[in-house]
Design a protein around this motif. Structure first.
Motif, PDB file in Angstrom:
ATOM      1  N   LYS A 113       0.830  -1.205   0.000  1.00  0.00           N
ATOM      2  CA  LYS A 113       0.000   0.000   0.000  1.00  0.00           C
ATOM      3  C   LYS A 113       0.867   1.258   0.000  1.00  0.00           C
ATOM      4  CE  LYS A 113      -3.809   2.203   2.544  1.00  0.00           C
ATOM      5  NZ  LYS A 113      -4.692   2.086   3.754  1.00  0.00           N
ATOM      6  N   ILE A 114       1.928   1.242   0.806  1.00  0.00           N
ATOM      7  CA  ILE A 114       2.842   2.389   0.862  1.00  0.00           C
ATOM      8  C   ILE A 114       3.520   2.609  -0.487  1.00  0.00           C
ATOM      9  CG2 ILE A 114       4.997   3.238   1.892  1.00  0.00           C
ATOM     10  CD1 ILE A 114       4.113   1.804   4.490  1.00  0.00           C
ATOM     11  N   LEU A 115       3.933   1.525  -1.116  1.00  0.00           N
ATOM     12  CA  LEU A 115       4.562   1.624  -2.437  1.00  0.00           C
ATOM     13  C   LEU A 115       3.600   2.252  -3.437  1.00  0.00           C
ATOM     14  CD1 LEU A 115       6.368  -1.850  -2.669  1.00  0.00           C
ATOM     15  CD2 LEU A 115       7.411   0.362  -2.163  1.00  0.00           C
ATOM     16  N   SER A 116       2.348   1.804  -3.405  1.00  0.00           N
ATOM     17  CA  SER A 116       1.341   2.344  -4.327  1.00  0.00           C
ATOM     18  C   SER A 116       1.104   3.834  -4.075  1.00  0.00           C
ATOM     19  CB  SER A 116       0.023   1.575  -4.191  1.00  0.00           C
ATOM     20  OG  SER A 116       0.184   0.226  -4.577  1.00  0.00           O
ATOM     21  N   GLN A 117       1.008   4.203  -2.798  1.00  0.00           N
ATOM     22  CA  GLN A 117       0.779   5.600  -2.453  1.00  0.00           C
ATOM     23  C   GLN A 117       1.911   6.503  -2.939  1.00  0.00           C
ATOM     24  OE1 GLN A 117       0.263   5.289   1.785  1.00  0.00           O
ATOM     25  NE2 GLN A 117      -1.957   4.921   1.660  1.00  0.00           N
ATOM     26  N   ASN A 118       3.121   5.950  -2.981  1.00  0.00           N
ATOM     27  CA  ASN A 118       4.286   6.712  -3.428  1.00  0.00           C
ATOM     28  C   ASN A 118       4.553   6.521  -4.927  1.00  0.00           C
ATOM     29  OD1 ASN A 118       5.908   7.991  -0.983  1.00  0.00           O
ATOM     30  ND2 ASN A 118       5.037   6.056  -0.273  1.00  0.00           N
ATOM     31  N   LYS A 119       3.570   5.895  -5.611  1.00  0.00           N
ATOM     32  CA  LYS A 119       3.679   5.661  -7.058  1.00  0.00           C
ATOM     33  C   LYS A 119       4.952   4.906  -7.413  1.00  0.00           C
ATOM     34  CE  LYS A 119       0.786   9.556  -8.527  1.00  0.00           C
ATOM     35  NZ  LYS A 119       0.172   9.750  -7.205  1.00  0.00           N
ATOM     36  N   ILE A 120       5.291   3.941  -6.563  1.00  0.00           N
ATOM     37  CA  ILE A 120       6.434   3.054  -6.798  1.00  0.00           C
ATOM     38  C   ILE A 120       5.892   1.750  -7.369  1.00  0.00           C
ATOM     39  CG2 ILE A 120       8.321   1.777  -5.708  1.00  0.00           C
ATOM     40  CD1 ILE A 120       8.398   3.978  -3.566  1.00  0.00           C
TER      41      ILE A 120
ATOM     42  N   ASP B 293      -4.676  -9.972  -4.319  1.00  0.00           N
ATOM     43  CA  ASP B 293      -5.080  -8.954  -3.346  1.00  0.00           C
ATOM     44  C   ASP B 293      -4.333  -7.667  -3.688  1.00  0.00           C
ATOM     45  OD1 ASP B 293      -5.469  -7.333  -1.077  1.00  0.00           O
ATOM     46  OD2 ASP B 293      -5.720  -9.088   0.209  1.00  0.00           O
ATOM     47  N   GLY B 294      -5.018  -6.764  -4.378  1.00  0.00           N
ATOM     48  CA  GLY B 294      -4.358  -5.531  -4.806  1.00  0.00           C
ATOM     49  C   GLY B 294      -3.210  -5.835  -5.752  1.00  0.00           C
ATOM     50  N   GLU B 295      -2.019  -5.380  -5.382  1.00  0.00           N
ATOM     51  CA  GLU B 295      -0.829  -5.628  -6.204  1.00  0.00           C
ATOM     52  C   GLU B 295      -0.178  -6.975  -5.896  1.00  0.00           C
ATOM     53  OE1 GLU B 295       0.435  -3.860  -8.578  1.00  0.00           O
ATOM     54  OE2 GLU B 295      -0.574  -1.926  -8.419  1.00  0.00           O
ATOM     55  N   ILE B 296      -0.733  -7.699  -4.928  1.00  0.00           N
ATOM     56  CA  ILE B 296      -0.158  -8.987  -4.530  1.00  0.00           C
ATOM     57  C   ILE B 296      -0.784 -10.103  -5.364  1.00  0.00           C
ATOM     58  CG2 ILE B 296       0.174 -10.611  -2.632  1.00  0.00           C
ATOM     59  CD1 ILE B 296      -0.058  -8.196  -0.723  1.00  0.00           C
TER      60      ILE B 296
ATOM     61  N   ASN C 162      22.016   1.792  -0.052  1.00  0.00           N
ATOM     62  CA  ASN C 162      21.571   0.590  -0.763  1.00  0.00           C
ATOM     63  C   ASN C 162      20.465  -0.176  -0.046  1.00  0.00           C
ATOM     64  OD1 ASN C 162      23.569   1.121  -2.640  1.00  0.00           O
ATOM     65  ND2 ASN C 162      25.025  -0.342  -1.768  1.00  0.00           N
ATOM     66  N   ILE C 163      20.378  -0.018   1.261  1.00  0.00           N
ATOM     67  CA  ILE C 163      19.447  -0.833   2.048  1.00  0.00           C
ATOM     68  C   ILE C 163      18.563   0.077   2.893  1.00  0.00           C
ATOM     69  CG2 ILE C 163      19.237  -2.628   3.807  1.00  0.00           C
ATOM     70  CD1 ILE C 163      21.890  -3.763   2.838  1.00  0.00           C
ATOM     71  N   PHE C 164      17.269  -0.015   2.651  1.00  0.00           N
ATOM     72  CA  PHE C 164      16.253   0.770   3.357  1.00  0.00           C
ATOM     73  C   PHE C 164      15.616  -0.118   4.410  1.00  0.00           C
ATOM     74  CE2 PHE C 164      12.091   2.532   4.123  1.00  0.00           C
ATOM     75  CZ  PHE C 164      12.239   3.909   3.995  1.00  0.00           C
ATOM     76  N   ILE C 165      15.650   0.310   5.674  1.00  0.00           N
ATOM     77  CA  ILE C 165      15.118  -0.498   6.770  1.00  0.00           C
ATOM     78  C   ILE C 165      13.750   0.019   7.181  1.00  0.00           C
ATOM     79  CG2 ILE C 165      15.501  -1.317   9.128  1.00  0.00           C
ATOM     80  CD1 ILE C 165      18.491  -1.046   8.609  1.00  0.00           C
ATOM     81  N   ILE C 166      12.742  -0.776   6.940  1.00  0.00           N
ATOM     82  CA  ILE C 166      11.362  -0.423   7.280  1.00  0.00           C
ATOM     83  C   ILE C 166      11.236  -0.262   8.790  1.00  0.00           C
ATOM     84  CG2 ILE C 166       8.958  -1.204   7.189  1.00  0.00           C
ATOM     85  CD1 ILE C 166       9.834  -2.938   4.751  1.00  0.00           C
ATOM     86  N   GLY C 167      10.625   0.827   9.216  1.00  0.00           N
ATOM     87  CA  GLY C 167      10.452   1.078  10.643  1.00  0.00           C
ATOM     88  C   GLY C 167      11.546   1.917  11.243  1.00  0.00           C
ATOM     89  N   GLU C 168      12.673   2.031  10.536  1.00  0.00           N
ATOM     90  CA  GLU C 168      13.766   2.873  11.011  1.00  0.00           C
ATOM     91  C   GLU C 168      14.015   4.043  10.067  1.00  0.00           C
ATOM     92  OE1 GLU C 168      17.338   0.933  12.130  1.00  0.00           O
ATOM     93  OE2 GLU C 168      16.351  -0.485  13.484  1.00  0.00           O
TER      94      GLU C 168
ATOM     95  N   LEU D  33      11.292   6.923   0.712  1.00  0.00           N
ATOM     96  CA  LEU D  33      11.336   5.670  -0.040  1.00  0.00           C
ATOM     97  C   LEU D  33      11.489   5.900  -1.547  1.00  0.00           C
ATOM     98  CD1 LEU D  33      11.299   2.680   0.473  1.00  0.00           C
ATOM     99  CD2 LEU D  33       8.803   2.697   0.345  1.00  0.00           C
ATOM    100  N   THR D  34      10.775   6.889  -2.073  1.00  0.00           N
ATOM    101  CA  THR D  34      10.864   7.167  -3.509  1.00  0.00           C
ATOM    102  C   THR D  34      12.285   7.591  -3.883  1.00  0.00           C
ATOM    103  OG1 THR D  34       8.548   7.840  -3.597  1.00  0.00           O
ATOM    104  CG2 THR D  34       9.968   8.542  -5.415  1.00  0.00           C
ATOM    105  N   ASN D  35      12.864   8.487  -3.111  1.00  0.00           N
ATOM    106  CA  ASN D  35      14.238   8.917  -3.376  1.00  0.00           C
ATOM    107  C   ASN D  35      15.216   7.755  -3.253  1.00  0.00           C
ATOM    108  OD1 ASN D  35      13.562  11.593  -3.869  1.00  0.00           O
ATOM    109  ND2 ASN D  35      13.882  12.216  -1.732  1.00  0.00           N
TER     110      ASN D  35
END
Length: 323
Positions: free
Chosen positions: A192-199, A214-217, A281-287, A293-295
């Motif tokens: 959902k977050i990815l979709s909201q950010n047009k990713i 289920d949606g994009e899944i 290179n590595i994005f940590i969800i929650g931190e 995310l888009t950048n």
């Protein structure tokens, strides 16, 4: 050269890939014994009729699985007794193999080594089997107990030669996994977050049970081949990884991302403790800030020095197990 035997389940064709990499590295001294290599056969027509009766009139749909498990165990035991001596025997995912089988294997080598691709807490039946091994390697640091010969070893990326083609980027983020209830809610939230950010995203979940998308899944009941998986990896800017609560070990996805110079989005903060970690290179969800995310996806990948990268190759992994 020392003769080596690898015992494993050929899950998702992994044994075939290991064979391919060994051939590429000119290892010609390795044999394989695979779990469930032979197709199940009924002992006789009476056993077949009994299964039909139990399934039709008693609703017992698990009887055949019990027969199949017994068939596999008997087949493995017969093969184990016929084995010659090996300098080293490697057992991958020991939870598939019985203690009776391992006790026979123990007599066929002076160096029995295990390697486990899961957290020990998720497969508690492994604990009683550790006594058979001279060394046992795990990918979760929390499972390490060197006093009892349990050592740390990460997963790896295959380093056999591949086509050098660079496919067109079709997705920003790619994820493939098996349907696990505890991870599904997290996956839906991330999607959902990815979709909201047009990713853009390509999400595939394997399930034996038929499930509606289920949606994009998207759900599938077919295992992707290695080549199909890597095609999706190569044609994506970033990969998504979701951990299980029972362990903090790094999945194969981390090392595929490193090999193909792909960004990685994960909910496993333990990756910060590894030498290849780069915040670029590595994005940590929650931190990390979700607004970035888009950048993160769009900014260029920061290459990892070859001396660090090569530590996580199949070649180095295999030499560690057999040294």
């Amino acid at each position: 050269m020392n003769k080596i035997l690898i015992i494993m389940h050929n899950y998702a064709g992994l044994a075939d890939l290991i064979k391919k990499n060994l051939e590429y590295l000119n290892f010609d001294n390795v044999d394989f014994l695979l779990y469930s290599e032979e197709k199940f056969r009924y002992k006789n027509s009476l056993q077949k009729l009994n299964n039909l009766y139990r399934k039709t009139f008693l609703g017992d749909k698990k009887y055949k699985e019990k027969l199949r498990a017994s068939f596999i165990e008997n087949t493995l035991t017969e093969k184990a007794h016929r084995l010659l001596q090996y300098e080293t025997i490697l057992v991958m995912t020991a939870d598939f193999f019985s203690e009776d089988f391992l006790s026979i294997i123990r007599t066929k080598t002076k160096n029995l080594v295990g390697n486990h691709w899961d957290g020990l807490k998720r497969t508690p039946n492994v604990y009683s089997k550790l006594k058979f091994f001279d060394k046992f390697f795990v990918f979760d640091k929390d499972d390490v107990d060197e006093k009892n010969n349990i050592f740390f070893l990460t997963n790896f990326f295959f380093n056999f030669e591949e086509d050098k083609y660079e496919p067109e980027i079709k997705n920003d983020v790619f994820y493939i996994g098996t349907f696990v209830e505890e991870r599904f809610k997290a996956l839906k939230n991330i999607s959902k977050i990815l979709s909201q950010n047009k990713i853009s995203q390509k999400i595939l979940l394997f399930s034996w049970d038929k499930k509606d998308n289920d949606g994009e899944i998207n759900f599938t009941n077919r295992f992707l081949t290695y080549d199909e998986n890597i095609d999706f990896v190569k044609s994506s800017k970033a990969l998504l990884d979701l951990k299980l609560k029972e362990h903090n070990g790094l999945s194969f996805r981390f090392f595929e991302a490193m090999k193909y110079s792909k960004k990685l989005i994960t909910d496993n903060p333990d990756v910060k403790n590894y030498d290849f970690y780069r915040s670029e290179n590595i994005f940590i969800i929650g931190e990390n800030d979700g607004k970035e995310l888009t950048n993160f996806v769009e900014n260029p990948y920061q290459e990892i020095p070859s001396d660090i990268k090569n530590k996580y190759s199949f070649e180095n992994w295999f030499k560690t197990l057999t040294s």
